[in-house]
Design a protein around this motif. Structure first.
Motif, PDB file in Angstrom:
ATOM      1  N   UNK A  33       0.816  -1.152   0.008  1.00 28.28           N
ATOM      2  CA  UNK A  33      -0.023   0.148   0.117  1.00 28.28           C
ATOM      3  C   UNK A  33       0.861   1.289   0.123  1.00 28.28           C
ATOM      4  N   UNK A  34       2.032   1.155   0.731  1.00 26.99           N
ATOM      5  CA  UNK A  34       2.974   2.279   0.594  1.00 26.99           C
ATOM      6  C   UNK A  34       3.478   2.664  -0.732  1.00 26.99           C
ATOM      7  N   UNK A  35       3.443   1.479  -1.469  1.00 28.05           N
ATOM      8  CA  UNK A  35       4.086   1.711  -2.802  1.00 28.05           C
ATOM      9  C   UNK A  35       2.790   2.256  -3.817  1.00 28.05           C
ATOM     10  N   UNK A  36       1.593   2.538  -3.295  1.00 29.83           N
ATOM     11  CA  UNK A  36       0.639   3.059  -4.096  1.00 29.83           C
ATOM     12  C   UNK A  36      -0.384   1.861  -4.639  1.00 29.83           C
ATOM     13  N   UNK A  37       0.011   0.403  -4.087  1.00 32.00           N
ATOM     14  CA  UNK A  37      -0.827  -0.569  -4.718  1.00 32.00           C
ATOM     15  C   UNK A  37      -2.045  -0.850  -3.765  1.00 32.00           C
ATOM     16  N   UNK A  38      -2.817  -1.949  -4.440  1.00 38.29           N
ATOM     17  CA  UNK A  38      -4.100  -2.140  -3.587  1.00 38.29           C
ATOM     18  C   UNK A  38      -4.166  -3.635  -3.308  1.00 38.29           C
ATOM     19  N   UNK A  39      -4.994  -4.090  -2.406  1.00 41.58           N
ATOM     20  CA  UNK A  39      -5.083  -5.292  -2.120  1.00 41.58           C
ATOM     21  C   UNK A  39      -6.635  -5.876  -1.601  1.00 41.58           C
ATOM     22  N   UNK A  40      -6.584  -7.101  -2.481  1.00 41.79           N
ATOM     23  CA  UNK A  40      -7.987  -8.015  -1.984  1.00 41.79           C
ATOM     24  C   UNK A  40      -7.750  -8.769  -0.864  1.00 41.79           C
ATOM     25  N   UNK A  41      -8.802  -8.960   0.331  1.00 37.47           N
ATOM     26  CA  UNK A  41      -8.651  -9.668   1.258  1.00 37.47           C
ATOM     27  C   UNK A  41     -10.045 -10.468   1.212  1.00 37.47           C
ATOM     28  N   UNK A  42      -9.903 -11.992   0.746  1.00 35.00           N
ATOM     29  CA  UNK A  42     -11.191 -12.771   0.405  1.00 35.00           C
ATOM     30  C   UNK A  42     -11.420 -13.717   1.396  1.00 35.00           C
ATOM     31  N   UNK A  99     -10.311   3.479  -1.794  1.00 35.58           N
ATOM     32  CA  UNK A  99     -10.141   2.777  -0.902  1.00 35.58           C
ATOM     33  C   UNK A  99      -8.778   1.803  -1.344  1.00 35.58           C
ATOM     34  N   UNK A 100      -8.092   1.467  -0.459  1.00 32.95           N
ATOM     35  CA  UNK A 100      -6.669   0.483  -0.745  1.00 32.95           C
ATOM     36  C   UNK A 100      -6.809  -0.750  -0.585  1.00 32.95           C
ATOM     37  N   UNK A 101      -8.139  -1.139   0.377  1.00 30.27           N
ATOM     38  CA  UNK A 101      -8.082  -2.405   0.637  1.00 30.27           C
ATOM     39  C   UNK A 101      -9.611  -2.956   0.314  1.00 30.27           C
ATOM     40  N   UNK A 102      -9.882  -4.120  -0.156  1.00 28.63           N
ATOM     41  CA  UNK A 102     -11.047  -4.648  -0.565  1.00 28.63           C
ATOM     42  C   UNK A 102     -11.338  -5.940   0.173  1.00 28.63           C
ATOM     43  N   UNK A 103     -12.148  -5.953   1.330  1.00 29.55           N
ATOM     44  CA  UNK A 103     -12.608  -7.032   2.248  1.00 29.55           C
ATOM     45  C   UNK A 103     -13.989  -7.663   1.244  1.00 29.55           C
ATOM     46  N   UNK A 104     -13.870  -8.770   1.046  1.00 29.55           N
ATOM     47  CA  UNK A 104     -15.029  -9.497   0.127  1.00 29.55           C
ATOM     48  C   UNK A 104     -15.098 -11.059   0.365  1.00 29.55           C
TER      49      UNK A 104
END
Length: 255
Positions: A33-42, A99-104
């Motif tokens: 995230x500090x690099x500007x990326x995003x994350x999925x948490x499934x 948003x940087x993180x997607x919880x799904x």
């Protein structure tokens, strides 16, 4: 046959981590995230009850929020019980980078394209089948940046779960994954509706005898193309055999 990545994309690195590694996994997400990326948490749908599934997801969401507090981090949540407009709003916030993180749950399994997302964390990965794991992993690695898929499991996954996780970590090749899935689950009934379990052939194995079965199929097609009624002298034994089997098998019921 699609057997290579689109131009500019890099292979996804897949790793298996246990529950006790959770803090390290969350630290890795923070680095991305500090690099500007995003994350999925499934999170999986693991209960028969829709209410219990929802509670499981909400517990996971609160846990993620504890690691990623606002206003430094913002989280979208998407699940099947949301109204369509709320689901679309939360999805679009992630797509646009708000948003940087997607919880799904697995509602994002297909159809979501966020090239900036570089990390896919699959909670309770031992509860997913190979095809779902492969589909979910395909949500990342859609941009030019290096991407990662992290399979989080409990401490004692079953033998089959270990096999699924092992092949996921070993390859990104969908053909190899499909073969392993066939080996683990079995092909089911060739003349029925069961989609897993042992095949009812007396001798042949779809995996081990693949080439032999292909040759047999091609030979059968050549016979039928040349003599569809099996009326030639050469094909009389086949005709007699098939007539003797009439009513004894369910092949004739297959349209």
């Amino acid at each position: 046959m699609i057997d290579e990545l689109p131009p500019g994309r890099k292979p996804i690195t897949t790793a298996h981590r246990f529950e006790y590694d959770r803090a390290k996994v969350m630290d890795f997400i923070k680095e991305e995230v500090a690099k500007g990326r995003q994350t999925y948490i499934i999170f999986p749908l693991i209960e028969e009850s829709e209410t219990l599934d929802y509670e499981n997801l909400m517990r996971g969401y609160e846990n993620v929020k504890a690691f990623f507090p606002e206003p430094k981090y913002y989280i979208s949540m998407v699940h099947g019980r949301q109204k369509p407009d709320m689901k679309d709003t939360n999805m679009q916030r992630f797509v646009s980078g708000d948003t940087q993180i997607m919880v799904s749950t697995t509602v994002i399994e297909v159809g979501v394209n966020v090239p900036n997302a570089s990390v896919m964390v699959i909670e309770s990965a031992e509860k997913f089948g190979l095809s779902q794991l492969h589909q979910l992993r395909g949500r990342v690695g859609r941009g030019s940046e290096k991407s990662f898929c992290i399979l989080l499991t409990g401490l004692k996954p079953t033998r089959e779960a270990k096999e699924r996780i092992k092949i996921m970590c070993a390859t990104n090749d969908g053909f190899k994954i499909a073969e392993k899935d066939l080996e683990l689950r079995g092909p089911g009934d060739i003349e029925g509706t069961r989609q897993s379990g042992e095949l009812n052939f007396k001798l042949a194995s779809l995996l081990q005898d693949k080439q032999l079965l292909q040759v047999a199929r091609e030979m059968a097609e050549r016979v039928l193309d040349a003599d569809p009624d099996l009326s030639s002298t050469e094909n009389q034994p086949l005709r007699v055999y098939l007539q003797s089997q009439k009513g004894k098998t369910s092949w004739s019921k297959i349209s």
